[in-house]
Design a protein around this motif. Structure first.
Motif, PDB file in Angstrom:
ATOM      1  N   LEU A 111       0.950  -1.085  -0.005  1.00  0.00           N
ATOM      2  CA  LEU A 111      -0.190   0.264   0.197  1.00  0.00           C
ATOM      3  C   LEU A 111       1.113   0.845  -0.016  1.00  0.00           C
ATOM      4  CD1 LEU A 111      -2.898   1.338  -0.226  1.00  0.00           C
ATOM      5  CD2 LEU A 111      -3.151   0.923   2.433  1.00  0.00           C
ATOM      6  N   GLY A 112       1.481   0.952   0.594  1.00  0.00           N
ATOM      7  CA  GLY A 112       2.991   2.759   0.672  1.00  0.00           C
ATOM      8  C   GLY A 112       3.510   2.525  -0.145  1.00  0.00           C
ATOM      9  N   THR A 113       3.751   1.767  -1.222  1.00  0.00           N
ATOM     10  CA  THR A 113       4.633   1.836  -2.532  1.00  0.00           C
ATOM     11  C   THR A 113       3.600   2.293  -3.315  1.00  0.00           C
ATOM     12  OG1 THR A 113       6.150   0.006  -2.219  1.00  0.00           O
ATOM     13  CG2 THR A 113       5.668   0.575  -4.422  1.00  0.00           C
ATOM     14  N   ILE A 114       2.488   1.735  -3.749  1.00  0.00           N
ATOM     15  CA  ILE A 114       1.695   2.079  -4.009  1.00  0.00           C
ATOM     16  C   ILE A 114       0.542   3.497  -4.139  1.00  0.00           C
ATOM     17  CG2 ILE A 114      -1.352   2.535  -5.289  1.00  0.00           C
ATOM     18  CD1 ILE A 114      -0.912  -1.188  -4.156  1.00  0.00           C
ATOM     19  N   ILE A 115       1.063   4.327  -2.892  1.00  0.00           N
ATOM     20  CA  ILE A 115       0.813   5.346  -2.868  1.00  0.00           C
ATOM     21  C   ILE A 115       1.899   6.405  -3.236  1.00  0.00           C
ATOM     22  CG2 ILE A 115       0.978   7.134  -0.622  1.00  0.00           C
ATOM     23  CD1 ILE A 115      -0.530   5.463   1.380  1.00  0.00           C
ATOM     24  N   GLN A 141       5.993   5.028   5.778  1.00  0.00           N
ATOM     25  CA  GLN A 141       6.944   4.983   5.345  1.00  0.00           C
ATOM     26  C   GLN A 141       7.630   4.490   4.318  1.00  0.00           C
ATOM     27  OE1 GLN A 141       9.140   1.999   8.670  1.00  0.00           O
ATOM     28  NE2 GLN A 141       8.800   3.964  10.188  1.00  0.00           N
ATOM     29  N   ALA A 142       6.934   2.984   4.038  1.00  0.00           N
ATOM     30  CA  ALA A 142       7.299   2.635   1.997  1.00  0.00           C
ATOM     31  C   ALA A 142       6.367   3.317   1.756  1.00  0.00           C
ATOM     32  CB  ALA A 142       5.945   1.107   2.483  1.00  0.00           C
ATOM     33  N   SER A 143       5.280   4.489   2.125  1.00  0.00           N
ATOM     34  CA  SER A 143       5.207   5.644   1.303  1.00  0.00           C
ATOM     35  C   SER A 143       6.370   6.571   1.066  1.00  0.00           C
ATOM     36  CB  SER A 143       3.918   6.547   1.294  1.00  0.00           C
ATOM     37  OG  SER A 143       4.062   7.661   2.734  1.00  0.00           O
ATOM     38  N   GLN A 144       6.975   7.073   1.578  1.00  0.00           N
ATOM     39  CA  GLN A 144       7.988   8.249   2.001  1.00  0.00           C
ATOM     40  C   GLN A 144       8.082   9.497   1.789  1.00  0.00           C
ATOM     41  OE1 GLN A 144      11.454   7.406   1.112  1.00  0.00           O
ATOM     42  NE2 GLN A 144      11.387   5.672   1.849  1.00  0.00           N
ATOM     43  N   GLY A 145       6.962   8.861   3.062  1.00  0.00           N
ATOM     44  CA  GLY A 145       6.347  10.540   3.058  1.00  0.00           C
ATOM     45  C   GLY A 145       5.064  11.355   2.344  1.00  0.00           C
ATOM     46  N   VAL A 227       1.043  -6.633  -6.793  1.00  0.00           N
ATOM     47  CA  VAL A 227       0.570  -5.283  -6.933  1.00  0.00           C
ATOM     48  C   VAL A 227       1.200  -4.695  -7.084  1.00  0.00           C
ATOM     49  CG1 VAL A 227      -0.677  -5.093  -4.910  1.00  0.00           C
ATOM     50  CG2 VAL A 227      -1.848  -5.167  -6.158  1.00  0.00           C
ATOM     51  N   GLY A 228       2.079  -4.013  -6.310  1.00  0.00           N
ATOM     52  CA  GLY A 228       3.158  -2.765  -6.081  1.00  0.00           C
ATOM     53  C   GLY A 228       3.179  -2.059  -7.639  1.00  0.00           C
ATOM     54  N   VAL A 229       3.894  -3.287  -7.920  1.00  0.00           N
ATOM     55  CA  VAL A 229       4.511  -2.757  -9.832  1.00  0.00           C
ATOM     56  C   VAL A 229       2.911  -2.893 -11.192  1.00  0.00           C
ATOM     57  CG1 VAL A 229       6.194  -4.081 -10.954  1.00  0.00           C
ATOM     58  CG2 VAL A 229       6.509  -4.672  -8.965  1.00  0.00           C
ATOM     59  N   ALA A 230       2.264  -3.765 -10.496  1.00  0.00           N
ATOM     60  CA  ALA A 230       1.052  -3.735 -11.407  1.00  0.00           C
ATOM     61  C   ALA A 230       0.732  -2.414 -11.193  1.00  0.00           C
ATOM     62  CB  ALA A 230       0.368  -4.440 -11.041  1.00  0.00           C
ATOM     63  N   ALA A 231       0.386  -1.917 -10.766  1.00  0.00           N
ATOM     64  CA  ALA A 231      -0.185  -0.472  -9.943  1.00  0.00           C
ATOM     65  C   ALA A 231       0.474   0.543 -10.802  1.00  0.00           C
ATOM     66  CB  ALA A 231      -0.140  -0.294  -8.282  1.00  0.00           C
TER      67      ALA A 231
ATOM     68  N   SER B 224      11.136   9.564  -6.218  1.00  0.00           N
ATOM     69  CA  SER B 224      12.339   8.871  -7.136  1.00  0.00           C
ATOM     70  C   SER B 224      10.724   7.217  -6.195  1.00  0.00           C
ATOM     71  CB  SER B 224      13.271   7.738  -6.010  1.00  0.00           C
ATOM     72  OG  SER B 224      12.518   7.703  -4.936  1.00  0.00           O
ATOM     73  N   LEU B 225      10.958   6.321  -7.165  1.00  0.00           N
ATOM     74  CA  LEU B 225      10.348   5.182  -7.288  1.00  0.00           C
ATOM     75  C   LEU B 225      10.991   4.591  -5.923  1.00  0.00           C
ATOM     76  CD1 LEU B 225       8.478   4.644 -10.810  1.00  0.00           C
ATOM     77  CD2 LEU B 225       7.682   5.608  -8.869  1.00  0.00           C
TER      78      LEU B 225
END
Lengths: 240, 240
Positions: A111-115, A141-145, A227-231, B224-225
Motif C-alpha cells: 500500500l505504501g509503495t502504491i501511494i 514509511q513505504a510511501s516515503q512520506g 500488485v505494487g509493480v502492476a499499479a 523517486s519510485l
C-alpha cells in the motif's frame, strides 16, 4: 521546556494510544517517525506537534522534549528515532480528475509503495477500503512520506463508483483475463483506476462495475505481478 | 520409509546448514518452503529432494519424512510448512538477448519482486552482485517461484559490462537526472538494464559505463519510485 520523563505522563499515554487504529480513526491523528517523514508532514501542514529527545526546536509547531525511555514507549521502530511527529489527517471532498481506488490490499509495504507511485504519476485522490490501515506506520514509511502529498480517503468503493460514473469518470479495472491491453487502452482525463487484493485481484462485484478492464501483457510463465509493480505500470502508462 | 525424528540426525544437520549463505554458495543448493515453490522447482528440474511431515510422496525425487520437531528446525517461517524442497542452483553460461544487472539491492522483497517482473517481461538472465543473497528464502518467496524460470548468475558487474559491450549489447542505466525519457528511448534487442541501490541508485562507475541513461518522468513532488516498481516499469516499456 520541561523534559517529559515518565512513561505514564498523560500526554505520553495519549500519544501511545495512536498506535491503535481505532484511536487513530477517532482522533483523526497519526504518528510518523524520523526527520524525513516529519519534514514532509510539515511541508503540507499535516504536522500538529513534535516529540523529540533533543533540545533543538526544528519545526514551528508545539514541541515536547522527552527522555529516551519515553521515546522507546512511543516508537514502533526496532531502533527508536529521535523525532516523532503527531499529524492531522486531511480528507478533501474534491477528488480531482485522477483517482485510485484500492480494495483489499493487505500488505503495508504494497500500500505504501502504491501511494508513492500514485503521487509520482499525478493521481489526485486515493480511496482505500477493506485494506491495511493507511495510517499504519509501515504504510507511511513505504510511501516515503508521499502520503502527505495526496488526498487520502477511506470509504466503501462500490457506492463511490456509482457516484463517479454519474460524474462521467471512466472506471478502469485491472484484471488478468478478458481484457484490453494496457498498450492499446484509450483512457479519459477523468478516470478512476481500481486495484484489488494481492492474491485474488478484484472481486466480481467491482470488476463488473468497470467500464474497461485492462491487463499487462506478460510472459505466460508468470501468472501475475506484485500488485505494487502492476499499479506502477498502469499509472505510468495511463499518465502519458 | 523411516521417519526422521531427531533434530541431530546427520541429514537434518546438513539441511539446516543451508540457512547459511556461505554453505548455500559452497554446496550450490538452497531451500524452498511450501507446495507452490516446491512445485515450481520441480517443473524446471531444480528440485533435488523433498522433506515432508506427511506420508504421501508427491514428487518424483528422493523424499524424506520427518517429524514436526524436525520440520520446525528446518523451517524459517513463523508457521512451518509441511513441505520443504532442497533445490540445485543452475547457472547457464549463455545469457540470451535480454539481461538485467542488479547491483546493491538490499531488501529481499525488492529483489524477489524484481525477479518476478523480469520473468514477466522476458528477461533471459539476471546478474546479481553486492546484494541480498538471491537464494535467501524471503527473496525466493517474493519472486513467487519465478526464480526457477530465469537464469540467475552471481558475478561482479563492471567487468561483465565490458564483455557485454564487446558483444554489442546496449547498456541501459536507470537514473533520475540527465536522462533520456523512458517514453522516447530506442532500445536494441540485445540489451542489459542496470539497476542500483534502493536509496542511492547506481554508483558513478557503473553509470559511466552505460550507453544510455533512462529515467521515468514523474511529478516533482516525488523524488523517486520504489526500485521494484521502477524496474517493472522500465522492463515493461522496453519489452514492447
Amino acid at each position: 521546556m520541561a523534559i517529559i520523563n515518565s512513561q505514564t505522563n498523560f500526554r505520553v499515554l495519549q500519544w501511545a494510544k495512536l498506535k491503535e487504529k481505532a484511536i487513530r480513526d477517532k482522533q483523526k491523528l497519526f504518528i510518523v517517525e524520523g526527520y524525513h517523514l516529519v519534514s514532509e508532514a510539515n511541508k503540507t501542514a499535516h504536522l500538529k506537534e513534535i516529540i523529540t529527545t533533543e533540545k533543538s526546536k526544528s519545526f514551528d509547531v508545539p514541541t515536547y522534549q522527552v527522555t529516551q525511555d519515553v521515546m522507546e514507549k512511543l516508537s514502533s521502530l526496532a531502533t527508536p528515532t529521535k523525532l516523532i511527529g503527531i499529524c492531522r489527517r486531511k480528507e478533501a471532498t474534491l477528488y480531482g480528475d485522477s483517482i485510485l481506488l484500492v480494495d483489499q490490499i493487505h500488505h503495508p509495504g504494497n500500500l505504501g509503495t502504491i501511494i508513492r507511485s500514485a503521487v509520482a504519476f499525478d493521481v489526485d485522490t486515493i480511496v482505500v477500503n477493506n485494506s491495511v490501515d493507511v495510517y499504519n506506520q509501515k504504510v507511511i514509511q513505504a510511501s516515503q512520506g508521499m502520503i502527505f502529498h495526496i488526498n487520502v480517503v477511506k470509504k466503501p468503493i462500490a457506492p463511490l463508483i456509482l457516484e463517479l460514473k454519474a460524474q462521467d469518470y471512466q472506471i478502469i479495472g485491472t484484471d488478468v483475463k478478458e481484457c484490453t491491453s494496457l498498450r492499446t487502452i484509450q483512457s479519459r482525463k477523468k478516470r478512476a483506476v481500481l486495484l484489488g487484493n494481492e492474491g485474488e485481484g478484484l472481486g466480481d462485484e467491482l470488476l463488473n462495475m468497470c467500464d474497461v478492464r485492462v491487463n499487462i501483457e506478460m510472459n505466460e510463465r508468470c501468472e501475475s505481478l506484485n500488485v505494487g509493480v502492476a499499479a506502477g505500470i498502469v499509472l505510468y502508462c495511463l499518465n502519458s
